[in-house]
Motif scaffolding. Sequence first.
Motif, short mmCIF file in Angstrom:
data_model
loop_
_atom_site.label_atom_id
_atom_site.label_comp_id
_atom_site.label_asym_id
_atom_site.label_seq_id
_atom_site.Cartn_x
_atom_site.Cartn_y
_atom_site.Cartn_z
N UNK A 6 37.77 37.19 53.08
CA UNK A 6 37.19 36.09 52.29
C UNK A 6 35.79 36.47 51.78
N UNK A 7 35.01 37.08 52.65
CA UNK A 7 33.67 37.53 52.27
C UNK A 7 33.76 38.56 51.15
N UNK A 8 34.68 39.52 51.31
CA UNK A 8 34.85 40.56 50.29
C UNK A 8 35.27 39.94 48.97
N UNK A 9 36.16 38.96 49.01
CA UNK A 9 36.61 38.31 47.77
C UNK A 9 35.42 37.73 47.02
N UNK A 10 34.52 37.07 47.73
CA UNK A 10 33.33 36.52 47.08
C UNK A 10 32.43 37.60 46.51
N UNK A 11 32.27 38.69 47.25
CA UNK A 11 31.44 39.80 46.77
C UNK A 11 32.07 40.47 45.56
N UNK A 12 33.39 40.61 45.56
CA UNK A 12 34.08 41.19 44.40
C UNK A 12 33.93 40.26 43.20
N UNK A 13 33.99 38.95 43.43
CA UNK A 13 33.76 37.99 42.33
C UNK A 13 32.39 38.25 41.70
N UNK A 14 31.38 38.44 42.54
CA UNK A 14 30.02 38.70 42.05
C UNK A 14 29.98 40.00 41.25
N UNK A 15 30.59 41.06 41.80
CA UNK A 15 30.60 42.35 41.10
C UNK A 15 31.37 42.26 39.79
N UNK A 16 32.44 41.50 39.79
CA UNK A 16 33.24 41.35 38.58
C UNK A 16 32.46 40.59 37.50
N UNK A 17 31.79 39.51 37.90
CA UNK A 17 30.97 38.74 36.93
C UNK A 17 29.88 39.61 36.32
N UNK A 18 29.34 40.54 37.12
CA UNK A 18 28.28 41.43 36.62
C UNK A 18 28.85 42.61 35.83
N UNK A 19 30.18 42.72 35.78
CA UNK A 19 30.80 43.82 35.04
C UNK A 19 30.77 45.14 35.78
N UNK A 20 30.53 45.10 37.10
CA UNK A 20 30.38 46.32 37.88
C UNK A 20 31.67 46.74 38.59
N UNK A 21 32.62 45.81 38.71
CA UNK A 21 33.91 46.11 39.34
C UNK A 21 34.98 45.28 38.63
N UNK A 22 36.23 45.71 38.80
CA UNK A 22 37.35 45.00 38.19
C UNK A 22 38.52 45.00 39.16
N UNK A 23 39.32 43.95 39.06
CA UNK A 23 40.54 43.84 39.86
C UNK A 23 41.73 44.29 39.01
N UNK A 24 42.73 44.84 39.70
CA UNK A 24 43.98 45.21 39.04
C UNK A 24 45.11 45.05 40.06
N UNK A 25 46.30 44.72 39.60
CA UNK A 25 47.43 44.61 40.53
C UNK A 25 47.70 45.96 41.20
N UNK A 26 48.08 45.90 42.46
CA UNK A 26 48.43 47.12 43.20
C UNK A 26 49.88 47.46 42.86
N UNK A 27 50.13 48.61 42.24
CA UNK A 27 51.50 48.95 41.85
C UNK A 27 52.42 49.20 43.05
N UNK A 28 51.84 49.45 44.22
CA UNK A 28 52.64 49.71 45.42
C UNK A 28 52.94 48.44 46.22
N UNK A 29 52.19 47.36 45.95
CA UNK A 29 52.36 46.12 46.72
C UNK A 29 52.02 44.95 45.82
N UNK A 30 53.01 44.19 45.41
CA UNK A 30 52.78 43.09 44.46
C UNK A 30 51.87 42.00 45.03
N UNK A 31 51.77 41.91 46.35
CA UNK A 31 50.92 40.87 46.96
C UNK A 31 49.46 41.28 47.00
N UNK A 32 49.18 42.52 46.74
CA UNK A 32 47.83 43.06 46.91
C UNK A 32 47.16 43.31 45.56
N UNK A 33 45.85 43.24 45.59
CA UNK A 33 45.04 43.51 44.41
C UNK A 33 44.11 44.67 44.72
#
Length: 175
Positions: free
Chosen positions: A89-116
């Motif tokens: 949960x903590x990481x999700x919030x930190x990734x949200x922050x990084x994503x808003x700043x344009x420093x990180x991006x999420x993508x679907x995991x091709x090996x596991x549909x449940x994972x990002x």
Amino acid sequence: MNDFATDSDGTLYSPDVRGALAGFVLDGDSGAQEAAAAVRTAARSLESLRSRGTDSRGLSPGALDLLIRLHTGEANVKDLAASAGVSSRNVTGLVDTLERAGLAARAPDPRDRRSVLVRITPAGRTWLEEFRRPSQLAMAALFRGFTAAETTQLRHLCLRLAQNQHHLTRHLEDR
């Protein structure tokens, strides 16, 4: 900041902490408690320095930790949480922050549909490159006068504390 004093063997101690512990410890030996207080003091000093360096650049120390972990490749949130020692949960919030700043991006995991998967962006790499030199200079100043053996020993002792705490927690949970 507290003033420190020197014992007869040349080691530093905090008179404030020693004085406060004098009536607290049962056996008169405050060594472990003084060491724990010193670790907390050092941790606060490090965190203050990191916060000063990252806040002025718009990131929390936690977000910086993730960005550094991502510089070698992509990772899923669960693995980032495990490596950083925090909750997903903590990481999700930190990734949200990084994503808003344009420093990180999420993508679907091709090996596991449940994972990002989370990956660093080119802007994130640039941010880290610009932060690297000031960070190295700050660490050099903070560890001024330490030998390589002392920094290795300090790392070892801190990780032993963490390891002991982990074992103690597991023992208490098993009861």
